[in-house]
Design a protein around this motif. Structure first.
Motif, PDB file in Angstrom:
ATOM      1  N   VAL A   1     -52.137  -4.748  -4.586  1.00 19.79           N
ATOM      2  CA  VAL A   1     -52.885  -5.987  -4.741  1.00 19.79           C
ATOM      3  C   VAL A   1     -52.021  -7.035  -5.432  1.00 19.79           C
ATOM      4  O   VAL A   1     -51.397  -6.783  -6.464  1.00 19.79           O
ATOM      5  CB  VAL A   1     -54.176  -5.757  -5.547  1.00 19.79           C
ATOM      6  CG1 VAL A   1     -54.868  -7.086  -5.845  1.00 19.79           C
ATOM      7  CG2 VAL A   1     -55.109  -4.840  -4.775  1.00 19.79           C
ATOM      8  N   LYS A   2     -52.006  -8.234  -4.836  1.00 22.32           N
ATOM      9  CA  LYS A   2     -51.295  -9.372  -5.419  1.00 22.32           C
ATOM     10  C   LYS A   2     -52.157 -10.600  -5.236  1.00 22.32           C
ATOM     11  O   LYS A   2     -52.591 -10.905  -4.126  1.00 22.32           O
ATOM     12  CB  LYS A   2     -49.942  -9.562  -4.720  1.00 22.32           C
ATOM     13  CG  LYS A   2     -48.762  -9.503  -5.690  1.00 22.32           C
ATOM     14  CD  LYS A   2     -47.571 -10.239  -5.162  1.00 22.32           C
ATOM     15  CE  LYS A   2     -46.711  -9.535  -4.204  1.00 22.32           C
ATOM     16  NZ  LYS A   2     -46.557  -8.367  -3.705  1.00 22.32           N
ATOM     17  N   ASN A   3     -52.422 -11.292  -6.348  1.00 19.69           N
ATOM     18  CA  ASN A   3     -53.198 -12.533  -6.317  1.00 19.69           C
ATOM     19  C   ASN A   3     -54.532 -12.376  -5.576  1.00 19.69           C
ATOM     20  O   ASN A   3     -54.940 -13.235  -4.800  1.00 19.69           O
ATOM     21  CB  ASN A   3     -52.369 -13.646  -5.685  1.00 19.69           C
ATOM     22  CG  ASN A   3     -51.240 -14.099  -6.584  1.00 19.69           C
ATOM     23  OD1 ASN A   3     -51.472 -14.554  -7.702  1.00 19.69           O
ATOM     24  ND2 ASN A   3     -50.012 -13.964  -6.103  1.00 19.69           N
ATOM     25  N   GLY A   4     -55.200 -11.253  -5.836  1.00 24.50           N
ATOM     26  CA  GLY A   4     -56.535 -11.044  -5.290  1.00 24.50           C
ATOM     27  C   GLY A   4     -56.586 -10.518  -3.873  1.00 24.50           C
ATOM     28  O   GLY A   4     -57.675 -10.424  -3.286  1.00 24.50           O
ATOM     29  N   PHE A   5     -55.459 -10.130  -3.293  1.00 26.35           N
ATOM     30  CA  PHE A   5     -55.432  -9.602  -1.931  1.00 26.35           C
ATOM     31  C   PHE A   5     -54.705  -8.256  -1.909  1.00 26.35           C
ATOM     32  O   PHE A   5     -53.682  -8.072  -2.572  1.00 26.35           O
ATOM     33  CB  PHE A   5     -54.719 -10.564  -0.981  1.00 26.35           C
ATOM     34  CG  PHE A   5     -55.486 -11.819  -0.707  1.00 26.35           C
ATOM     35  CD1 PHE A   5     -56.408 -11.881   0.334  1.00 26.35           C
ATOM     36  CD2 PHE A   5     -55.304 -12.944  -1.496  1.00 26.35           C
ATOM     37  CE1 PHE A   5     -57.122 -13.036   0.582  1.00 26.35           C
ATOM     38  CE2 PHE A   5     -56.007 -14.103  -1.250  1.00 26.35           C
ATOM     39  CZ  PHE A   5     -56.928 -14.151  -0.209  1.00 26.35           C
ATOM     40  N   ARG A   6     -55.269  -7.346  -1.150  1.00 24.26           N
ATOM     41  CA  ARG A   6     -54.607  -6.057  -0.921  1.00 24.26           C
ATOM     42  C   ARG A   6     -53.693  -6.221   0.285  1.00 24.26           C
ATOM     43  O   ARG A   6     -54.145  -6.464   1.413  1.00 24.26           O
ATOM     44  CB  ARG A   6     -55.624  -4.949  -0.666  1.00 24.26           C
ATOM     45  CG  ARG A   6     -55.004  -3.556  -0.598  1.00 24.26           C
ATOM     46  CD  ARG A   6     -56.090  -2.482  -0.521  1.00 24.26           C
ATOM     47  NE  ARG A   6     -55.550  -1.149  -0.700  1.00 24.26           N
ATOM     48  CZ  ARG A   6     -55.136  -0.375   0.303  1.00 24.26           C
ATOM     49  NH1 ARG A   6     -55.210  -0.828   1.559  1.00 24.26           N
ATOM     50  NH2 ARG A   6     -54.652   0.830   0.069  1.00 24.26           N
ATOM     51  N   LEU A   7     -52.385  -6.120   0.063  1.00 26.83           N
ATOM     52  CA  LEU A   7     -51.392  -6.396   1.085  1.00 26.83           C
ATOM     53  C   LEU A   7     -50.791  -5.085   1.594  1.00 26.83           C
ATOM     54  O   LEU A   7     -50.238  -4.306   0.808  1.00 26.83           O
ATOM     55  CB  LEU A   7     -50.282  -7.276   0.508  1.00 26.83           C
ATOM     56  CG  LEU A   7     -50.714  -8.539  -0.242  1.00 26.83           C
ATOM     57  CD1 LEU A   7     -49.493  -9.259  -0.810  1.00 26.83           C
ATOM     58  CD2 LEU A   7     -51.502  -9.469   0.675  1.00 26.83           C
ATOM     59  N   ILE A   8     -50.885  -4.845   2.892  1.00 23.14           N
ATOM     60  CA  ILE A   8     -50.261  -3.679   3.505  1.00 23.14           C
ATOM     61  C   ILE A   8     -48.964  -4.153   4.164  1.00 23.14           C
ATOM     62  O   ILE A   8     -48.998  -4.905   5.135  1.00 23.14           O
ATOM     63  CB  ILE A   8     -51.175  -3.025   4.552  1.00 23.14           C
ATOM     64  CG1 ILE A   8     -52.526  -2.674   3.936  1.00 23.14           C
ATOM     65  CG2 ILE A   8     -50.502  -1.786   5.135  1.00 23.14           C
ATOM     66  CD1 ILE A   8     -52.454  -1.695   2.789  1.00 23.14           C
ATOM     67  N   PRO A   9     -47.815  -3.752   3.636  1.00 22.65           N
ATOM     68  CA  PRO A   9     -46.557  -4.293   4.150  1.00 22.65           C
ATOM     69  C   PRO A   9     -46.227  -3.795   5.554  1.00 22.65           C
ATOM     70  O   PRO A   9     -46.594  -2.676   5.946  1.00 22.65           O
ATOM     71  CB  PRO A   9     -45.521  -3.797   3.135  1.00 22.65           C
ATOM     72  CG  PRO A   9     -46.142  -2.577   2.522  1.00 22.65           C
ATOM     73  CD  PRO A   9     -47.616  -2.827   2.504  1.00 22.65           C
TER      74      PRO A   9
END
Length: 486
Positions: free
Chosen positions: A166-174
């Motif tokens: 999670v970064k800045n309120g978003f779960r990011l799947i690379p």
């Protein structure tokens, strides 16, 4: 996002695919900053679950375990490191493994030049650990706006937890690859811009993001977007781009921040490849061209036109190379003239003839300077690099080191938005004048962190156990020339 695949060294971990059952792992990484100027690097690792061995647990189930080690060195000193194990899910049947393992780690690193060493080992496989290397730099200048690296994403969603993804309120799947096959029609990205408020104050500013061919400095209008943004200590950019109509080829995805006067504040780019056989080349525009009284129409010999089109190889996109190859095999002179004319019209609409004559002068030069016994200068590695990127700012030439094969090291101070890009060429026989490219730190070029091994194999074989002492002069000149070509 720095992607090892992007530099063609492919931290596919170098040994991927040596055997069908070999461990397959894919690593990329990206550098970010914080408001208090504490840079950190994220690593994104994907392991193909089908290539993992599984160990038996006490209850009769099975599990895979990977041992991972990451070392960050600066001037041969270890600045940070990680050593940990990555465990797969517990399964009852190992015959139908379909899931991949995803691992994300963060490492705090001060600014500087780094060597990255990455080691991965399947605990239940008797093979040696896979070790790979790369180089990168971290630097966020004070009182200047700057982008983080661009991170490609597989998907994202809003999230409120503090987990690592999670970064800045978003779960990011690379998305760890820089290759987009035909089945993927969206390019999703995440990036941050730092200190825009210090540059423009309360003013708004513009952010452009677009795609351009890697070989040609030209924005693609269909893939060009702009957004007006309020200045902040950290601006976050998370978006998608439709690439369903993007033809096959090599590209750069570019982000720019510009002030209200359109002056560039910061920029960042990342290399990627696209495969899209469903997007055909539009022949209509080319065929309706009127080439009478043009530089292309003045070439009345098909053989000469064939040679001129082949001269374009070093500066052509992948799709242009494919088209040209097909045309050269079966097209008449007029069709070739129209292709040639349109090639230069795309690059310089106001003066395509002058663009061609300028380039032809450079071709004549490399055909003279870099010709070898077997091939013309423009088809050599040095000729291709010179024509594609221009004259380097510095050239270090060493033809008489006793322990080394003849080699050259070129440096471009600025290259497609990159700083201090270097190219290492070598030959086993100076008489042939055929120098091969064995390493570069430029995007899209071959990358070999151990390039010195190739140059010094003249007197030292790193794979011969009977010769285990490097020559005294090993690396003494080549490494120095690489750090400071002259």
């Amino acid at each position: 996002m720095k992607n090892i695949i992007a530099t063609l060294a492919v931290l596919l971990l170098i040994l991927t695919g040596i055997r069908a059952e070999s461990l397959q792992a894919y690593l990329s990484y990206a550098v970010f900053n914080t408001p208090d100027n504490t840079p950190y690097l994220e690593t994104y690792l994907v392991v193909n679950g089908k290539t993992l061995k599984h160990g038996a647990l006490d209850d009769g189930t099975f599990q895979s375990v990977i041992d991972i080690q990451v070392i960050f060195r600066m001037n041969d000193s270890i600045v940070n490191f990680g050593k940990y194990e990555l465990s797969g899910p517990i399964v009852t049947d190992t015959s139908n493994i379909t899931d991949n393992l995803l691992d994300v780690q963060r490492y705090s690193l001060p600014e500087g030049e780094y060597q990255l060493e990455f080691s991965i080992h399947d605990r239940f496989d008797n093979q040696q650990p896979i070790v790979s290397y790369d180089q990168f730099s971290i630097g966020f200048r004070k009182n200047e706006a700057a982008f983080s690296d661009i991170e490609f994403l597989q998907s994202y969603r809003e999230a409120g937890s503090d987990e690592l993804l999670v970064k800045n309120g978003f779960r990011l799947i690379p998305y760890v690859f820089n290759f987009y096959p035909a089945a993927i029609n969206e390019l999703t990205f995440y990036a941050e811009l730092y200190r825009s408020d210090e540059i423009v104050g309360d003013d708004q500013f513009l952010v452009y993001y677009y795609i351009r061919p890697f070989e040609v400095d030209k924005k693609l209008d269909q893939f060009f977007y702009r957004k007006r943004v309020e200045a902040k200590p950290v601006n976050v950019f998370l978006n998608k781009m439709d690439i369903s109509n993007l033809p096959s080829g090599n590209y750069l995805f570019v982000m720019e921040a510009r002030d209200r006067n359109n002056l560039l504040m910061a920029s960042k780019e990342i290399f990627f490849q696209r495969e899209n056989p469903n997007t055909d080349f539009n022949m209509t525009k080319m065929l309706v061209s009127n080439i009478e009284n043009t530089f292309a129409g003045s070439v009345t010999s098909r053989d000469t036109m064939v040679q001129y089109i082949d001269y374009l190889y070093p500066i052509s996109t992948d799709s242009e190379k494919t088209i040209a190859k097909a045309l050269l095999e079966e097209s008449d002179l007029v069709t070739l003239q129209k292709y040639f004319f349109n090639f230069w019209l795309e690059r310089n609409p106001s003066s395509p003839d002058q663009a061609w004559y300028t380039y032809k002068g450079r071709v004549d030069q490399v055909n003279n300077d870099f010709k070898s016994i077997r091939i013309k200068g423009y088809r050599t590695d040095r000729g291709r690099v010179y024509l594609q990127y221009g004259k380097p700012n510095a050239m270090a030439k060493s033809y008489n080191e006793p322990e080394a094969f003849p080699y050259e090291i070129w440096q471009y101070d600025r290259l497609n938005g990159q700083s201090a890009r270097k190219f290492v060429f070598y030959t086993r026989d100076i008489a042939t004048n055929d120098f091969q490219l064995i390493h570069s730190n430029a995007l899209g070029e071959i990358n070999n962190f151990r390039w010195q091994n190739i140059i010094y194999q003249r007197t030292w074989d790193p794979y011969n156990l009977d010769i285990n002492v490097k020559p005294d002069a090993y690396g003494s000149f080549a490494t120095d020339f690489y750090r400071q070509p002259r």
